[in-house]
Each structure stands twice: as structure tokens, then as C-alpha cells.
Design a protein around this motif. Structure first.
Motif, PDB file in Angstrom:
ATOM      1  N   PRO A   1       0.819  -1.222   0.000  1.00  0.00           N
ATOM      2  CA  PRO A   1       0.000   0.000   0.000  1.00  0.00           C
ATOM      3  C   PRO A   1       0.851   1.270   0.000  1.00  0.00           C
ATOM      4  O   PRO A   1       0.499   2.262  -0.642  1.00  0.00           O
ATOM      5  N   ARG A   2       1.969   1.237   0.703  1.00  0.00           N
ATOM      6  CA  ARG A   2       2.834   2.414   0.746  1.00  0.00           C
ATOM      7  C   ARG A   2       3.389   2.747  -0.640  1.00  0.00           C
ATOM      8  O   ARG A   2       3.457   3.909  -1.034  1.00  0.00           O
ATOM      9  N   ARG A   3       3.767   1.709  -1.387  1.00  0.00           N
ATOM     10  CA  ARG A   3       4.283   1.934  -2.743  1.00  0.00           C
ATOM     11  C   ARG A   3       3.184   2.524  -3.628  1.00  0.00           C
ATOM     12  O   ARG A   3       3.436   3.410  -4.449  1.00  0.00           O
ATOM     13  N   ILE A   4       1.956   2.012  -3.477  1.00  0.00           N
ATOM     14  CA  ILE A   4       0.839   2.503  -4.290  1.00  0.00           C
ATOM     15  C   ILE A   4       0.526   3.957  -3.929  1.00  0.00           C
ATOM     16  O   ILE A   4       0.329   4.810  -4.806  1.00  0.00           O
ATOM     17  N   GLU A   5       0.478   4.272  -2.622  1.00  0.00           N
ATOM     18  CA  GLU A   5       0.198   5.641  -2.191  1.00  0.00           C
ATOM     19  C   GLU A   5       1.245   6.612  -2.721  1.00  0.00           C
ATOM     20  O   GLU A   5       0.933   7.739  -3.131  1.00  0.00           O
ATOM     21  N   ALA A   6       2.488   6.155  -2.731  1.00  0.00           N
ATOM     22  CA  ALA A   6       3.572   7.026  -3.193  1.00  0.00           C
ATOM     23  C   ALA A   6       3.477   7.316  -4.690  1.00  0.00           C
ATOM     24  O   ALA A   6       4.074   8.285  -5.182  1.00  0.00           O
ATOM     25  N   LEU A   7       2.724   6.502  -5.411  1.00  0.00           N
ATOM     26  CA  LEU A   7       2.579   6.697  -6.853  1.00  0.00           C
ATOM     27  C   LEU A   7       1.604   7.814  -7.207  1.00  0.00           C
ATOM     28  O   LEU A   7       1.609   8.306  -8.341  1.00  0.00           O
ATOM     29  N   ALA A   8       0.734   8.216  -6.273  1.00  0.00           N
ATOM     30  CA  ALA A   8      -0.356   9.136  -6.599  1.00  0.00           C
ATOM     31  C   ALA A   8       0.115  10.422  -7.288  1.00  0.00           C
ATOM     32  O   ALA A   8      -0.465  10.823  -8.305  1.00  0.00           O
ATOM     33  N   PRO A   9       1.163  11.102  -6.790  1.00  0.00           N
ATOM     34  CA  PRO A   9       1.601  12.318  -7.489  1.00  0.00           C
ATOM     35  C   PRO A   9       2.052  12.051  -8.926  1.00  0.00           C
ATOM     36  O   PRO A   9       1.788  12.860  -9.825  1.00  0.00           O
ATOM     37  N   ARG A  10       2.726  10.929  -9.145  1.00  0.00           N
ATOM     38  CA  ARG A  10       3.170  10.608 -10.505  1.00  0.00           C
ATOM     39  C   ARG A  10       1.981  10.252 -11.399  1.00  0.00           C
ATOM     40  O   ARG A  10       1.946  10.635 -12.569  1.00  0.00           O
ATOM     41  N   ILE A  11       0.977   9.538 -10.841  1.00  0.00           N
ATOM     42  CA  ILE A  11      -0.235   9.248 -11.612  1.00  0.00           C
ATOM     43  C   ILE A  11      -0.912  10.549 -12.022  1.00  0.00           C
ATOM     44  O   ILE A  11      -1.363  10.702 -13.166  1.00  0.00           O
ATOM     45  N   GLN A  12      -0.968  11.519 -11.099  1.00  0.00           N
ATOM     46  CA  GLN A  12      -1.561  12.822 -11.413  1.00  0.00           C
ATOM     47  C   GLN A  12      -0.774  13.524 -12.515  1.00  0.00           C
ATOM     48  O   GLN A  12      -1.353  14.121 -13.436  1.00  0.00           O
ATOM     49  N   GLN A  13       0.556  13.455 -12.444  1.00  0.00           N
ATOM     50  CA  GLN A  13       1.403  14.119 -13.441  1.00  0.00           C
ATOM     51  C   GLN A  13       1.184  13.508 -14.829  1.00  0.00           C
ATOM     52  O   GLN A  13       1.041  14.241 -15.820  1.00  0.00           O
ATOM     53  N   ILE A  14       1.158  12.180 -14.902  1.00  0.00           N
ATOM     54  CA  ILE A  14       0.924  11.510 -16.195  1.00  0.00           C
ATOM     55  C   ILE A  14      -0.459  11.879 -16.728  1.00  0.00           C
ATOM     56  O   ILE A  14      -0.633  12.173 -17.924  1.00  0.00           O
ATOM     57  N   THR A  15      -1.445  11.882 -15.834  1.00  0.00           N
ATOM     58  CA  THR A  15      -2.806  12.260 -16.216  1.00  0.00           C
ATOM     59  C   THR A  15      -2.829  13.664 -16.802  1.00  0.00           C
ATOM     60  O   THR A  15      -3.409  13.898 -17.876  1.00  0.00           O
ATOM     61  N   ASP A  16      -2.203  14.615 -16.121  1.00  0.00           N
ATOM     62  CA  ASP A  16      -2.204  16.004 -16.580  1.00  0.00           C
ATOM     63  C   ASP A  16      -1.522  16.144 -17.941  1.00  0.00           C
ATOM     64  O   ASP A  16      -1.980  16.913 -18.801  1.00  0.00           O
ATOM     65  N   GLU A  17      -0.437  15.406 -18.147  1.00  0.00           N
ATOM     66  CA  GLU A  17       0.267  15.486 -19.435  1.00  0.00           C
ATOM     67  C   GLU A  17      -0.603  14.954 -20.570  1.00  0.00           C
ATOM     68  O   GLU A  17      -0.636  15.534 -21.673  1.00  0.00           O
ATOM     69  N   LEU A  18      -1.325  13.867 -20.320  1.00  0.00           N
ATOM     70  CA  LEU A  18      -2.211  13.317 -21.349  1.00  0.00           C
ATOM     71  C   LEU A  18      -3.369  14.276 -21.639  1.00  0.00           C
ATOM     72  O   LEU A  18      -3.765  14.455 -22.801  1.00  0.00           O
ATOM     73  N   LEU A  19      -3.910  14.895 -20.594  1.00  0.00           N
ATOM     74  CA  LEU A  19      -5.001  15.844 -20.793  1.00  0.00           C
ATOM     75  C   LEU A  19      -4.516  17.123 -21.467  1.00  0.00           C
ATOM     76  O   LEU A  19      -5.254  17.731 -22.253  1.00  0.00           O
ATOM     77  N   ASP A  20      -3.270  17.533 -21.186  1.00  0.00           N
ATOM     78  CA  ASP A  20      -2.688  18.673 -21.898  1.00  0.00           C
ATOM     79  C   ASP A  20      -2.664  18.409 -23.404  1.00  0.00           C
ATOM     80  O   ASP A  20      -3.000  19.282 -24.211  1.00  0.00           O
ATOM     81  N   ALA A  21      -2.246  17.197 -23.763  1.00  0.00           N
ATOM     82  CA  ALA A  21      -2.165  16.842 -25.186  1.00  0.00           C
ATOM     83  C   ALA A  21      -3.556  16.830 -25.821  1.00  0.00           C
ATOM     84  O   ALA A  21      -3.741  17.284 -26.957  1.00  0.00           O
TER      85      ALA A  21
END
Length: 403
Positions: free
Chosen positions: A110-130
């Protein structure tokens, strides 16, 4: 006395079965929990329907996932019996399953998954930017967003470098929804070849990623994953790590587009309704229609019907989650419903290890998408959808949208 029912042709009940299987499952459920069916494509299997029966089937040790030891994998997959891509926990029973899941769970925390949240948000934002930069203001949401988001996340989590995503997508598609025996066999040949080289490189120069962790994970008794198990677990995590999220996003958005009043309510109260909406999307039209195939180790009687030893058995999660005995007005999509108790991620010892990751990705993806594109909707000029074939994955190949 137990019955031996005639084979039910699913496409004869409804030629529209692939697009909308729910009425077919409901009709079968009204007659009993177990049916001998012929699936689209011609393969015979035994199908378990109904919420209680499906939960019981998931926990029945007579229905095995250990095809490599107890059966012939050729009955369900066009691959060799000892193929390394099959050396994973989803193709195992206890105690092997217990051992494999324990070793992987040490790293998939769970700690590894929680730590991914900011990176998931960043990838999401980049895809939505495109997407936002496209002057046409329309796209295929699967190709532009729902596929690359979880694919990028699981590759980074495992430590897979930038691979040929088109090639990987083709391999994955053939493994979960084969278009031909030859294409399926080719996918099973090519993906492990790529992973074998990657594992060798990680063994020589480990990083902080999940694959490096699995290579070097040792339990208290000194046990570790074998080379074949590393390939098998990597295949499982790569495929399962994106297929569920791709289709959770696609199916969920189709439901919201079909219920514009609920889409408006969700937009107006994302903080209050998003978590419940995710669970209702999973229940109402989840990404996995039926379980992976079980093998009947002996004659199994369920609901007055005997499933003969050696038979292939599917457990219908899609029907279980539309059973009115469990969910009131079960065919209705309602983001305010208490959808807890659904089995969209399976049940029992094979409950999806990656469910927390899929939920995290789903929450971030849907919130960001709805906030960024207030006018998002189906592209009215593209009404006909192409559905994923087979009875495992529930979803569309593309979802044209405009904003």
C-alpha cells in the motif's frame, strides 16, 4: 438427482450478446446457477451465475486454477504446458499460490501505491494537456487517455523502460482476447522474450522498481521467485495492471454519458460522490466480465447440476453484480448506490492484488478528466463501438468523445 443440461448457445439467446450480455445472464440465472454453454467463437464451458453461487465458486477448491499441474493448458490457451508466462499466482492453487502471492505482496505494498499518486496525477495532466491542445476538440479516449495512463504507470512501477507500446498492446490484447490461435501463440512467444532480457539487466543493475524488488525479494525462509516465476509474474502484472483500469475508465464514462443527469450530479459534487461512483461503475459494468477459466478437478455438483471432472468453468462476475437478490434494481446505474459487496475484482484467494492501484488511477483519471473538460461527451458522429471479443474482458476498443 443431478441433471445433465443441454448445451446453451449464448448467441442464440441473443445475437447481441457481446455488446450486451446482461439479459442473457439474467435469463440463465432465473433458471439456475449453473449452465453448460457454447460461447461466441464456439468454445464450450460451464458458466456459474448469481451472486451467492459465484462467491461460492470462487472459494471452491474443486475448481482449480492450477492448469499446469492438474490439467492441459491447451484447453484454454494456445501455449506450451510449461510456458514461463504462465508461472504466476493466477495459474496456481495453494500452497503454490500462497507462496507466490506472499513474495509479490512484500513489494506490491500500500505504501508503494500511495507514493505513486503524485506521478499518476502528473501523467494524467500530461495526457489531458495533449488532448486539450487538439484544435479538433475530439479524440478516441481509449487511445488518447484510458490506455496510456495505466500502461505508463504499470511500466514505471515495474521498471520497464520505454517499450514499443503498440507491440505490447498487441501482445496483451491477444493474451486476454485472442483473435486467432496463431496470433495468441505469437504473443506468448514474444512477450517473455522481451522480459527475459529485461530481468537479466535488472539482476545486474537493480533499481528501486517493483521488478528489481521481486528479483531480490527473499522471505524469512530464504525462498525467492524462480526465473520462470519472474517472467510469469511480470506478464501478469503488466497485463492485469492496465487492462482493468483501461476498461474501468471506458465503461464508467459510457455509463455516465448514458445518464447525463448523474454525470451532472457527479461534476457538481466530485468530493462527495466520486468514490461511490467508482464502485458503482465497477459493479454496473465492470472491466472483467467473467473469471479466468477454472478446471473442475472432480465432478462438482452445484444447484442440482453436475459439472463433469475435467470441464472448464467460468464464474460470471458481471452477472453476480447485477443479481437483484444482492443489489436492489440491479440493472439501474446509480452513483449514489451503496455498491459495496460487488465482486468486480474477484473474490477469495485470487482477489485482484492490484485493486487499490486501479481505484487510485480511476479516481485521479475521472476527477481530472471531468474537471478539465466540462463539456466532455460522446462524439455523436461515431455511434458504433467495437467491443473486446471473448468473455473475459468487458470493454470497447475505442470511445470517440468531443468537448
Amino acid at each position: 438427482m443431478a441433471l445433465q443440461p443441454a448445451i446453451v448457445e449464448l448467441l442464440e439467446i441473443s445475437p447481441d450478446f457481446v455488446r450486451d450480455p446482461y439479459p442473457v445472464y439474467a435469463k440463465l440465472r432465473e433458471q439456475g446457477p449453473v449452465h453448460h454453454v457454447r460461447a461466441p467463437g464456439g468454445r464450450e464451458t460451464w458458466l456459474v451465475v448469481g451472486h451467492d453461487a459465484c462467491r461460492a465458486a470462487f472459494n471452491d477448491p474443486r475448481l482449480s486454477r492450477d492448469w499446469r499441474r492438474s490439467g492441459n493448458v491447451g484447453q484454454i490457451i494456445n501455449a506450451d504446458q510449461d510456458h514461463p508466462a504462465l508461472a504466476h499466482m493466477l495459474m496456481a492453487d495453494p500452497p503454490d499460490h500462497t507462496r507466490l502471492r506472499r513474495l509479490v505482496s512484500r513489494e506490491f505494498t500500500p505504501r508503494r501505491i500511495e507514493a505513486l499518486a503524485p506521478r499518476i496525477q502528473q501523467i494524467t495532466d500530461e495526457l489531458l494537456d495533449a488532448m486539450e491542445a487538439d484544435p479538433k476538440r475530439r479524440t478516441d479516449l481509449i487511445d488518447a487517455f484510458a490506455f496510456p495512463l495505466p500502461m505508463t504507470v504499470i511500466c514505471e512501477l515495474l521498471g520497464v523502460p520505454e517499450l514499443d507500446r503498440d507491440a505490447f498492446r498487441a501482445w496483451s490484447n491477444e493474451m486476454v482476447a485472442p483473435t486467432s490461435p496463431e496470433a495468441e501463440a505469437s504473443a506468448y512467444a514474444q512477450m517473455p522474450r522481451f522480459l527475459n532480457g529485461l530481468i537479466d539487466a535488472k539482476r545486474a543493475a537493480p533499481g528501486e522498481d517493483l521488478l528489481s524488488g521481486m528479483i531480490h525479494a527473499v522471505d524469512d525462509g530464504g525462498d525467492r521467485l524462480t526465473p520462470d516465476e519472474l517472467i510469469g509474474m511480470s506478464v501478469l502484472l503488466l497485463i492485469a495492471g492496465h487492462e482493468t483500469t483501461v476498461n474501468m475508465i471506458g465503461n464508467g464514462l459510457r455509463a455516465l454519458f448514458a445518464h447525463p443527469e448523474q454525470l451532472a450530479d457527479l461534476r457538481a459534487d466530485l468530493d462527495g460522490l466520486l468514490d461511490g461512483a467508482i464502485e458503482e461503475m465497477l459493479r454496473h459494468d465492470g472491466p472483467v466480465e467473467n473469471s479466468t477459466e477454472r478446471l473442475a478437478l472432480e465432478d462438482v455438483e452445484m444447484g442440482g447440476v453436475v459439472i463433469p471432472a475435467g470441464s472448464t468453468v467460468l464464474i460470471s462476475m458481471a452477472d453476480a453484480d447485477r443479481d437483484p437478490a444482492r443489489f436492489e434494481d440491479a440493472d439501474r446505474f446509480d452513483i449514489r448506490r451503496d455498491a459495496r459487496g460487488h465482486i468486480a475484482f474477484g473474490h477469495g484467494l485470487h482477489h485482484c492484488l492490484g485493486a487499490p492501484l486501479a481505484r487510485t488511477e480511476g479516481r485521479i483519471a475521472l476527477r481530472s478528466l471531468l474537471e478539465r473538460f466540462p463539456e466532455l461527451g460522446r462524439d455523436a458522429g461515431n455511434e458504433k463501438l467495437s467491443w473486446v471479443p471473448g468473455m473475459l474482458i468487458r470493454g470497447v476498443r475505442e470511445l470517440p468523445v468531443r468537448w
